[in-house]
Design an enzyme around this catalytic site. Structure first.
Site, PDB file in Angstrom:
ATOM      1  N   PRO A 292       0.797  -1.233   0.000  1.00 36.67           N
ATOM      2  CA  PRO A 292       0.000   0.000   0.000  1.00 36.67           C
ATOM      3  C   PRO A 292       0.832   1.287   0.000  1.00 36.67           C
ATOM      4  O   PRO A 292       0.290   2.374  -0.107  1.00 36.67           O
ATOM      5  CB  PRO A 292      -0.835  -0.112   1.274  1.00 36.67           C
ATOM      6  CG  PRO A 292      -0.141  -1.121   2.115  1.00 36.67           C
ATOM      7  CD  PRO A 292       0.567  -2.036   1.193  1.00 36.67           C
ATOM      8  N   LYS A 296      -1.700   2.268  -4.594  1.00 33.86           N
ATOM      9  CA  LYS A 296      -2.046   1.879  -5.966  1.00 33.86           C
ATOM     10  C   LYS A 296      -3.112   0.778  -6.060  1.00 33.86           C
ATOM     11  O   LYS A 296      -3.714   0.600  -7.115  1.00 33.86           O
ATOM     12  CB  LYS A 296      -0.779   1.391  -6.687  1.00 33.86           C
ATOM     13  CG  LYS A 296       0.231   2.492  -6.940  1.00 33.86           C
ATOM     14  CD  LYS A 296      -0.328   3.561  -7.859  1.00 33.86           C
ATOM     15  CE  LYS A 296       0.451   4.864  -7.779  1.00 33.86           C
ATOM     16  NZ  LYS A 296      -0.389   6.030  -7.984  1.00 33.86           N
TER      17      LYS A 296
HETATM   18  P1  FAS Z   1     -11.321  -6.745  -3.042  1.00 31.91           P
HETATM   19  O1  FAS Z   1     -10.535  -7.769  -2.278  1.00 31.91           O
HETATM   20  O2  FAS Z   1     -11.558  -5.414  -2.437  1.00 31.91           O
HETATM   21  O3  FAS Z   1     -12.777  -7.327  -3.370  1.00 31.91           O
HETATM   22  C1  FAS Z   1     -12.943  -8.671  -3.777  1.00 31.91           C
HETATM   23  C2  FAS Z   1     -14.314  -9.101  -3.305  1.00 31.91           C
HETATM   24  O4  FAS Z   1     -14.543 -10.437  -3.785  1.00 31.91           O
HETATM   25  C3  FAS Z   1     -14.435  -9.158  -1.786  1.00 31.91           C
HETATM   26  O5  FAS Z   1     -15.536  -8.403  -1.360  1.00 31.91           O
HETATM   27  C4  FAS Z   1     -14.597 -10.637  -1.477  1.00 31.91           C
HETATM   28  O6  FAS Z   1     -15.470 -10.866  -0.395  1.00 31.91           O
HETATM   29  C5  FAS Z   1     -15.194 -11.166  -2.779  1.00 31.91           C
HETATM   30  N1  FAS Z   1     -14.915 -12.593  -3.031  1.00 31.91           N
HETATM   31  C6  FAS Z   1     -13.764 -13.256  -2.816  1.00 31.91           C
HETATM   32  N2  FAS Z   1     -13.899 -14.555  -3.184  1.00 31.91           N
HETATM   33  C7  FAS Z   1     -15.183 -14.688  -3.649  1.00 31.91           C
HETATM   34  C8  FAS Z   1     -15.945 -15.777  -4.164  1.00 31.91           C
HETATM   35  N3  FAS Z   1     -15.403 -16.996  -4.285  1.00 31.91           N
HETATM   36  N4  FAS Z   1     -17.230 -15.568  -4.536  1.00 31.91           N
HETATM   37  C9  FAS Z   1     -17.774 -14.327  -4.430  1.00 31.91           C
HETATM   38  N5  FAS Z   1     -17.119 -13.252  -3.937  1.00 31.91           N
HETATM   39  C10 FAS Z   1     -15.827 -13.444  -3.558  1.00 31.91           C
HETATM   40  N6  FAS Z   1      -4.914  -0.299  -1.227  1.00 31.91           N
HETATM   41  C11 FAS Z   1      -4.493   0.976  -1.151  1.00 31.91           C
HETATM   42  O7  FAS Z   1      -4.398   1.642  -2.191  1.00 31.91           O
HETATM   43  N7  FAS Z   1      -4.163   1.532   0.087  1.00 31.91           N
HETATM   44  C12 FAS Z   1      -4.285   0.817   1.261  1.00 31.91           C
HETATM   45  O8  FAS Z   1      -3.992   1.331   2.347  1.00 31.91           O
HETATM   46  C13 FAS Z   1      -4.740  -0.515   1.206  1.00 31.91           C
HETATM   47  N8  FAS Z   1      -4.891  -1.258   2.354  1.00 31.91           N
HETATM   48  C14 FAS Z   1      -5.300  -2.585   2.251  1.00 31.91           C
HETATM   49  C15 FAS Z   1      -5.481  -3.413   3.392  1.00 31.91           C
HETATM   50  C16 FAS Z   1      -5.890  -4.757   3.270  1.00 31.91           C
HETATM   51  C17 FAS Z   1      -6.060  -5.622   4.515  1.00 31.91           C
HETATM   52  C18 FAS Z   1      -6.138  -5.299   2.000  1.00 31.91           C
HETATM   53  C19 FAS Z   1      -6.548  -6.756   1.839  1.00 31.91           C
HETATM   54  C20 FAS Z   1      -5.978  -4.492   0.866  1.00 31.91           C
HETATM   55  C21 FAS Z   1      -5.579  -3.142   0.987  1.00 31.91           C
HETATM   56  N9  FAS Z   1      -5.443  -2.320  -0.133  1.00 31.91           N
HETATM   57  C22 FAS Z   1      -5.031  -1.036  -0.073  1.00 31.91           C
HETATM   58  C23 FAS Z   1      -5.717  -2.821  -1.414  1.00 31.91           C
HETATM   59  C24 FAS Z   1      -7.200  -2.793  -1.593  1.00 31.91           C
HETATM   60  O9  FAS Z   1      -7.690  -1.506  -1.444  1.00 31.91           O
HETATM   61  C25 FAS Z   1      -7.462  -3.422  -2.919  1.00 31.91           C
HETATM   62  O10 FAS Z   1      -6.546  -2.975  -3.899  1.00 31.91           O
HETATM   63  C26 FAS Z   1      -8.867  -3.193  -3.424  1.00 31.91           C
HETATM   64  O11 FAS Z   1      -9.765  -3.599  -2.435  1.00 31.91           O
HETATM   65  C27 FAS Z   1      -9.005  -3.993  -4.723  1.00 31.91           C
HETATM   66  O12 FAS Z   1     -10.328  -4.136  -4.999  1.00 31.91           O
HETATM   67  P2  FAS Z   1     -10.875  -5.525  -5.607  1.00 31.91           P
HETATM   68  O13 FAS Z   1      -9.994  -5.946  -6.711  1.00 31.91           O
HETATM   69  O14 FAS Z   1     -12.323  -5.297  -5.831  1.00 31.91           O
HETATM   70  O15 FAS Z   1     -10.640  -6.623  -4.465  1.00 31.91           O
HETATM   71  C1  PHB Z   2      -4.593   5.443   3.784  1.00 29.30           C
HETATM   72  O1  PHB Z   2      -5.135   4.377   4.213  1.00 29.30           O
HETATM   73  O2  PHB Z   2      -5.032   6.573   4.030  1.00 29.30           O
HETATM   74  C2  PHB Z   2      -3.365   5.308   2.923  1.00 29.30           C
HETATM   75  C3  PHB Z   2      -2.809   4.045   2.740  1.00 29.30           C
HETATM   76  C4  PHB Z   2      -1.681   3.918   1.950  1.00 29.30           C
HETATM   77  C5  PHB Z   2      -1.118   5.054   1.362  1.00 29.30           C
HETATM   78  C6  PHB Z   2      -1.681   6.303   1.544  1.00 29.30           C
HETATM   79  C7  PHB Z   2      -2.821   6.436   2.331  1.00 29.30           C
HETATM   80  O3  PHB Z   2       0.006   4.924   0.597  1.00 29.30           O
END
Ligand code: FAS
Ligand code: PHB
Length: 430
Positions: A292, A296
């Protein structure tokens, strides 16, 4: 059940894709294994690139974001007791928007409901069948029953633990991974942010990040061991460690308070290629994961589904699968640039406890010093952080990418020089 596009996953990628398809008159059904409350309870991203905010506005999701989000014209890097501000407005005339992923998801759900898009909650996809044939289908479990969703195309938007990527044949998929020997311990607190803009801190004790959600909701992170347990960290311990890693002028403005959320996020870079097999196409975290640090993850999910919606629109508008054929190469070009930037920022700003040595520390210091002294380096940082252009050909069709020099060339698509299929950054329009 039958639809044109079966979307597995109702997170940002799947939800936004269904709206982009709806705008193109294409029917979809979204299968989400969790409840809406659960999806909305996940605290994740906070920074939206300009391409993401443009795209959300293009499907009429800009009102609340523009009213409640914060436009940021720069970001701060703190190191060696000093702070360097990267001025996005001056360097690239772009900005980012601070608007939490939770709020984006709320808006996506509301828009899907308003437009009558079918999202089946607590429906877990268990298999993708006949994806190389003309009539693929998704098998899913709901209320203890097994059901089938028949479709023309399947969009795997089910994140890093989903079923879609597993459905690709092992001998087809190439994976690329870098696991970082640390994680982020993050908290939310109902306190005013230290600064109007984000602060990324590089410190001998480890990385720290000061972010926010709104004027009375702050988001902080500190680098921690990859296997850290958030319950081992009292609020006071967190605040003390955060303050140790921040410059004095930031600490002077730090207002602490009880955490309302505390979690550890492991950091890794991961890409699976290709993002397509037959009529199954992957988007978002289902295909790639970034640390993160570069903010991106969510933004890549958006650019993937912009490309995917464009490619599927071409199929239904003209019958051509050229856009679908070009999708994986085209999406991966932007993915790998974001993976690079996220890896670079992570490597520059974190301490590597296991392998860290004097050479690595000097390289990180040199990277920061070069940024500090070079407008060209700062401009490169700014254009990557605010978001690289999406680049669709002038036709707006992915299929012309072959002519624009993207993806595998084929004689059928080679055109005379000056054929006018130039490139331009896409500006999604309403
Ligand atoms: P997602 O994981 O958001 O969504 C996928 C969905 O598919 C989920 O709702 C899940 O329940 C569902 N799913 C899974 N398997 C399934 C199945 N078999 N059947 C039906 N549904 C199913 N990005 C940042 O830019 N900054 C951050 O600070 C940041 N922090 C993060 C912290 C964590 C703990 C995680 C895991 C990710 C973080 N990310 C962060 C990245 C995050 O934001 C993702 O890039 C973003 O949610 C991507 O979106 P999706 O591709 O939709 O995936
Ligand atoms: C946020 O959760 O606000 C966040 C996370 C990762 C970044 C910037 C902001 O690089």
């Amino acid at each position: 059940m039958r639809t044109q596009v079966a979307v597995i996953g109702g997170g940002p990628a799947g939800s936004l894709l269904s709206l982009l398809l709806h705008r193109a008159g294409i029917d979809s059904v979204v299968l989400e294994r969790r409840s809406r409350a659960y999806v909305l309870s996940r605290i994740r991203a906070g920074v939206l690139e300009h391409g993401t905010t443009d795209t959300l506005r293009s499907v009429r999701l800009g009102d609340r974001m523009d009213a409640e989000g914060f436009g940021h014209d720069g970001v701060n890097l703190a190191f060696g007791g000093r702070t360097l501000r990267i001025d996005f407005a001056d360097l690239v005339d772009k900005r980012v928007t601070i608007y939490g992923q939770t709020e984006v998801q709320h808006d996506l759900y509301d828009a899907m409901d308003d437009r009558g898009i079918t999202i089946v909650d607590e429906a877990e996809a268990t298999a993708v069948e006949d994806m190389t044939g003309e009539r693929p289908s998704v098998v899913f479990a709901r209320d203890g029953r097994t059901e089938r969703l028949e479709c023309d195309w399947v969009a795997g938007c089910d994140g890093q633990y989903g079923v879609s990527r597993q459905a690709l044949p092992d001998d087809l998929v190439a994976t690329f991974e870098r696991v970082y020997p640390f994680g982020w311990l993050g908290i939310l607190s109902e306190t005013p942010p230290i600064d109007d803009e984000l602060i990324y801190a590089h410190h001998p004790r480890g990385f720290a990040l000061c972010s926010m959600r709104h004027k009375m909701l702050s988001r902080y992170y500190i680098q921690c061991p990859a296997d850290a347990d958030p319950t081992d960290w009292s609020d006071d311990h967190f605040w003390d460690e955060l303050a140790t890693r921040l410059p004095d002028e930031a600490v002077a403005h730090l207002q602490t308070g009880p955490s309302i959320e505390k979690s550890v996020t492991p950091l890794r870079s991961f890409v699976a290629e290709p993002m397509r097999h037959g009529r199954l196409l992957l988007a978002g975290d289902a295909a790639h994961i970034v640390p993160p640090t570069g903010a991106k993850g969510l933004n890549l999910a958006v650019s993937d589904v912009v490309y995917l919606a464009s490619a599927l629109r071409e199929v239904y508008d003209s019958g051509s699968t050229d856009g679908v054929d070009a999708y994986s190469d085209h999406a991966l070009r932007r993915v790998w640039k974001a993976v690079r930037f996220s890896w670079w920022m992570t490597t520059m700003l974190h301490r590597f406890p296991d392998t860290d040595d004097a050479f690595d520390r000097r390289i990180a210091e040199a990277e920061l010093s070069y940024l500090e002294g070079s407008r060209a380096a700062q401009r490169s940082f700014a254009e990557n952080y605010t978001g690289l252009p999406y680049h669709l050909p002038s036709s707006g069709r992915c299929s012309d990418l072959r002519q624009a020099g993207h993806g595998a060339r084929s004689t059928a698509h080679r055109t005379a020089p000056g054929s006018g299929t130039g490139q331009r950054p896409v500006r999604p329009t309403g």
